[in-house]
Design an enzyme around this catalytic site. Structure first.
Site, PDB file in Angstrom:
ATOM      1  N   CYS A 227       1.212  -1.340   0.179  1.00 47.59           N
ATOM      2  CA  CYS A 227       0.226   0.170  -0.127  1.00 47.59           C
ATOM      3  C   CYS A 227       0.666   1.551   0.246  1.00 47.59           C
ATOM      4  O   CYS A 227       1.663   1.040  -0.528  1.00 47.59           O
ATOM      5  CB  CYS A 227      -1.174  -0.022   1.447  1.00 47.59           C
ATOM      6  SG  CYS A 227      -0.046  -0.214   2.664  1.00 47.59           S
ATOM      7  N   GLY A 230       3.299   0.527   3.952  1.00 45.17           N
ATOM      8  CA  GLY A 230       3.074  -1.459   3.335  1.00 45.17           C
ATOM      9  C   GLY A 230       2.835  -1.769   4.827  1.00 45.17           C
ATOM     10  O   GLY A 230       3.123  -2.869   5.468  1.00 45.17           O
ATOM     11  N   CYS A 231       1.971  -1.383   5.700  1.00 43.10           N
ATOM     12  CA  CYS A 231       1.557  -2.001   6.975  1.00 43.10           C
ATOM     13  C   CYS A 231      -0.093  -1.901   7.494  1.00 43.10           C
ATOM     14  O   CYS A 231      -0.253  -3.374   7.700  1.00 43.10           O
ATOM     15  CB  CYS A 231       2.160  -0.836   8.386  1.00 43.10           C
ATOM     16  SG  CYS A 231       1.808   0.532   8.001  1.00 43.10           S
ATOM     17  N   GLY A 232      -0.862  -1.253   7.003  1.00 40.90           N
ATOM     18  CA  GLY A 232      -1.969  -1.658   7.345  1.00 40.90           C
ATOM     19  C   GLY A 232      -2.523  -1.487   7.108  1.00 40.90           C
ATOM     20  O   GLY A 232      -3.381  -2.862   6.531  1.00 40.90           O
ATOM     21  N   ARG A 233      -3.615  -1.597   5.079  1.00 41.27           N
ATOM     22  CA  ARG A 233      -3.907  -2.541   4.276  1.00 41.27           C
ATOM     23  C   ARG A 233      -3.455  -3.584   4.000  1.00 41.27           C
ATOM     24  O   ARG A 233      -3.903  -4.840   4.348  1.00 41.27           O
ATOM     25  CB  ARG A 233      -4.338  -1.540   3.333  1.00 41.27           C
ATOM     26  CG  ARG A 233      -4.858  -0.310   3.668  1.00 41.27           C
ATOM     27  CD  ARG A 233      -5.389   0.298   2.468  1.00 41.27           C
ATOM     28  NE  ARG A 233      -3.990   2.004   2.826  1.00 41.27           N
ATOM     29  CZ  ARG A 233      -4.219   2.914   1.729  1.00 41.27           C
ATOM     30  NH1 ARG A 233      -5.249   2.791   1.117  1.00 41.27           N
ATOM     31  NH2 ARG A 233      -3.686   3.413   1.424  1.00 41.27           N
ATOM     32  N   GLN A 274      -3.042  -1.221  11.113  1.00 42.85           N
ATOM     33  CA  GLN A 274      -2.450   0.121  11.849  1.00 42.85           C
ATOM     34  C   GLN A 274      -3.890   0.736  12.473  1.00 42.85           C
ATOM     35  O   GLN A 274      -3.015   0.772  13.070  1.00 42.85           O
ATOM     36  CB  GLN A 274      -1.800   0.860  10.499  1.00 42.85           C
ATOM     37  CG  GLN A 274      -0.772   2.419  11.384  1.00 42.85           C
ATOM     38  CD  GLN A 274      -0.949   2.349   9.762  1.00 42.85           C
ATOM     39  OE1 GLN A 274      -0.643   2.216   8.648  1.00 42.85           O
ATOM     40  NE2 GLN A 274       0.862   3.479  10.454  1.00 42.85           N
TER      41      GLN A 274
END
EC number: 3.1.3.48
Length: 802
Positions: A227, A230-233, A274
């Site tokens: 994303c 590169g962590c939440g979605r 996240q």
């Protein structure tokens, strides 16, 4: 616990948690505190990402890959290339490098991004962000649009070969070329997922993951998911796909937890999933996956049950007479010839049960077995239960399974009643293999079939011109002739020849088709299924109590009287009066079809107790009339013809043609006329019950005052001294507590008939008959005749002044 139970338990827990939003907040707070502790205590260091030359390659300062899961690049295209990229390996179900979670490429890292794609042979790229979001650049464009010229990133040439648009995402087919080598890469670009938020629906996300796994089924190479940071979605997609893989392979553990899953993922890359909204989105997606998978499991379980119930073990399909052997493939399309053969056989099987009856194969008790001998013992196969409306859809296959296959040109139909597998195997998903030599206790018996149908309905009984009154008069005279004997012996028939059995039923088939003594044994297991008297009973004919039996009084020790030990033939009730000293089976009711000797059929060996016999047509008053030749005496039955058909192996029936006899028989008026299997047959190891004391003629009727007085006058002038003794013993028997007789609603119509029998004089002195004043024809059903005598003691006191 199996997967179904685990999913049910997890569904309950997830639904409870969704009702209480505070639990989500507390769990996500734990995750944030855990990540803070990792960073503060440097449990998972980020030394490589914090190097000065690599800091400019990070989009966000706080989103740095851990050293232990860092993706290192070894493919060098120039001297300026380095091994660092802001990307982390995420463990999958079957490997530590199932996913690569990375940030959206920067303008300075576009070449590093394609180096990573090429080095790790990435096939699928999932992009969960837009190029611009809220006026900010979230991701550099590393792909080419359709129709555009190819993009050049160092030595890599990227072009778009095709683009497939979905409702919420696009699937682009990218062609990457490096050093004269070309590869195809598929990009899934989700466009409706706002940053730090969740989509309005989870269906597009699940559809995206479904399509992603259609292009790449396993984890042989990593799937690149990114994303903006590169962590939440990215973490949401990794968590949902991880759960999907567990469900698909059926390996959901008992202690599965979304919290534990995300907690483990956060040890591989910081801040995966996240926000709390994204955490709740994972729960919603996993809950939806569980629900859908439960539906799939239920459908598969139902399909296995139907397949198990329809399974038909067969040893060979050699058909006698003019029929040819069947050879059906398991998973191939049937040709027109094979379909026509099955249609013809289905029509034959459908015609056997008539328009309202189906051929039911069920387990039966051992005492109800009859073994018929046939000329040859050909290989046999089981008949599927044929029910009206769905019996023409059964296709018998070579491997012993019956698959519901529609006939060409006909729509699919549901099976309405495929429940005999539940009666036989309970809830077992698979059918037990059946061995004809040594059968399982509740297994079906093999059924042999020849050219003709297994069962044929008997031809219609000729209409009897006698009236109801004449029929009862005939029955009365016949009973009087029987009861004039000193004792009535009913010999238990252990062997009934198939010829005699068919002789007792009108319209029997030719007996020459089946020889009596052939080595091949053809088992036909019969059971009695007679309806109750519809005229004298309130219960319907197709009730569970419709089995024919005589309700005989039991002795105090629990043994059944010898009268109950009658042979259980197919829907026949016998009067043992034959002028030629042979056993004649006079059929009172013949609603079930007789055995067809031309047909070699072996029905099930046992019958479950809870199975209800098929409905039978209603009886008519003419069916109670038994016509015998007038003027012939009815001597005592002392011998019977040699018999072939044997009952199941029991102490009473040892396989020989010798018959067991009992001294006397006792009859009790009952609500219905039934032929009950004796208790001694149910327990094969038990000894036969002792005989009852001798019964007399008068003990079979309910005596009243007029009948007793008339009997006293009659016995004083008769020439049979032993009748007087029997009359005295009959009165004593009526007053004996242990030998009382129960009244029945269905026998009230015989009250006047009993009076006329009791008050009729001896045949030797017809002129000295003493007729009571209340004696009248039993056909007079007037209210005054039915209630002419008051209820009360036999000898009313003198104070009544009657």
């Amino acid at each position: 616990m199996d997967q179904r139970e685990i999913l049910q338990q997890l569904l309950k827990e997830a639904q409870k948690k969704k009702l209480n939003s505070e639990e989500f907040a507390s769990e996500f707070l734990k995750l944030k505190r855990q990540s803070t502790k990792y960073k503060a205590d440097k449990i998972y260091p980020t030394t490589v990402a914090q190097r000065p030359k690599n800091i400019k390659k990070n989009r966000y300062k706080d989103i740095l890959p851990y050293d232990h899961s860092l993706v290192e690049l070894s493919l060098l295209t120039s001297d300026e290339d380095s091994s660092y990229i802001n990307a982390s390996f995420i463990k999958g179900v079957y490997g530590p490098k199932a996913y690569i979670a990375t940030q959206g490429p920067l303008s300075t890292t576009l070449l590093d991004f394609w180096r990573m794609i090429w080095e790790y042979r990435i096939l699928v790229i999932v992009m969960a962000c837009m190029e611009f979001e809220m006026g900010k650049k979230k991701c550099e464009r590393y792909w080419a649009e359709p129709g555009e010229t190819q993009l050049q990133f160092g030595p890599f040439s990227i072009s778009c070969e095709a683009e497939k648009k979905k409702s919420d995402y696009k699937i682009r087919t990218l062609k990457a070329k490096f050093n004269n080598e070309t590869r195809i890469i598929y990009q899934f670009h989700y466009k409706n997922w706002p940053d730090h938020d969740v989509p309005s629906s989870i269906d597009p996300i699940l559809q995206l993951i479904w399509d992603m796994r259609c292009y790449q089924e396993d984890d042989c190479v990593p799937i690149c998911i990114h994303c903006s940071a590169g962590c939440g979605r990215t973490g949401v997609i990794c968590a949902v796909d991880y759960t999907w893989m567990l469900l698909k392979d059926g390996i959901i553990p008992k202690n599965f937890s979304v919290f534990n899953l995300i907690q483990e993922m956060r040890t591989q890359r910081p801040s995966l999933v996240q926000t709390q909204e994204q955490y709740e989105l994972v729960y919603s997606a996993v809950l939806e996956l569980f629900k859908r998978h439960m539906d799939v499991i239920s459908d598969n379980h139902l399909g296995r049950e139907i397949q198990a119930q329809c399974s038909i073990p067969e040893q060979s399909l050699t058909v006698e007479a003019d029929s040819c052997p069947l050879d059906l493939p398991k998973n191939a399309m049937r040709d027109v010839k094979t379909t026509n053969q099955h249609s013809k056989q289905g029509a034959e099987a459908e015609s056997t049960g008539g328009s309202s009856l189906g051929l039911r194969t069920s387990t039966m008790n051992a005492e109800e077995e009859l073994v018929l001998h046939s000329a040859k013992s050909s290989p046999s196969f089981n008949c599927l239960e044929l029910n009206c409306g769905c019996n023409n859809k059964a296709v018998i296959t070579r491997n012993g399974q019956a698959r519901a296959s529609p006939v060409v040109g006909e729509p699919l139909q549901k099976y309405q009643s495929l429940d005999f597998g539940s009666m036989l195997f309970g809830s077992c998903p698979s059918a037990l293999p059946i061995n004809t030599a040594d059968r399982y206790h509740n297994s079906k018996g093999p059924v042999k079939r020849t050219k003709s149908t297994p069962f044929e309905l008997i031809q219609q009984r000729k209409t009897n011109d006698l009236a109801v009154g004449d029929g009862f008069s005939c029955l009365e005279s016949q009973l009087h002739e029987h009861y004039s004997l000193r004792e009535l012996q009913v010999q238990r028939v252990a062997h009934v020849s198939s010829e005699e059995l068919n002789y007792s039923l009108p319209g029997a088939c030719d007996a020459s088709c089946v020889p009596r003594h052939s080595p091949g044994a053809l088992r036909v297991h019969l059971y009695t299924s007679l309806a109750e008297d519809p005229y004298f009973s309130s219960s319907p004919p197709n009730s569970a109590d419709s089995k024919m039996s005589f309700d005989l009084p039991e002795k105090q020790d629990g043994a059944t009287s010898p009268g109950a030990l009658l042979p259980a033939s197919s829907t026949t009730s016998f009067f043992y009066s034959n002028p030629h000293d042979s056993l004649v089976m006079n059929t009172l009711t013949s609603f079930s079809p007789p055995l067809n000797q031309e047909t070699a059929v072996e029905a099930p060996s046992r019958r479950t107790d809870d199975e209800i016999p098929p409905p039978l047509p209603e009886r008519t008053p003419e069916s109670f009339i038994v016509v015998e030749e007038a003027g012939e005496p009815s001597p005592r039955v002392t011998e019977s013809l040699p018999l072939v058909v044997t009952f199941g192996a029991s102490p009473e029936c040892s396989g020989t043609s010798e018959m067991k006899s009992h001294d006397s028989v006792g009859f009790t008026p009952s609500k219905n006329v039934k032929l009950r299997s004796p208790k001694s047959d149910r327990h094969q190891d038990g000894s036969p019950p002792p005989p009852l004391p001798e019964r007399t003629l008068e003990s079979f009727f309910l005596a009243d005052e007029d009948c007793i007085q008339a009997q006293a006058v009659q016995t004083s002038s008769t020439s049979y001294p032993e009748t007087t003794e029997n009359s005295t013993s009959s009165k004593q028997t009526l007053r004996t507590p242990g030998k009382s007789f129960t009244r029945s609603k269905s026998l009230k119509i015989f009250r006047n008939m009993k009076k006329s029998v009791c008050n009729s004089s001896s045949p030797s002195k017809p002129t000295e008959r003493v007729q009571p004043k209340n004696s009248s024809s039993f056909l007079n059903f007037g209210f005054g005749n039915r209630f002419s005598k008051p209820k009360g003691p036999r000898n009313p006191p003198s104070a009544w002044n009657m």
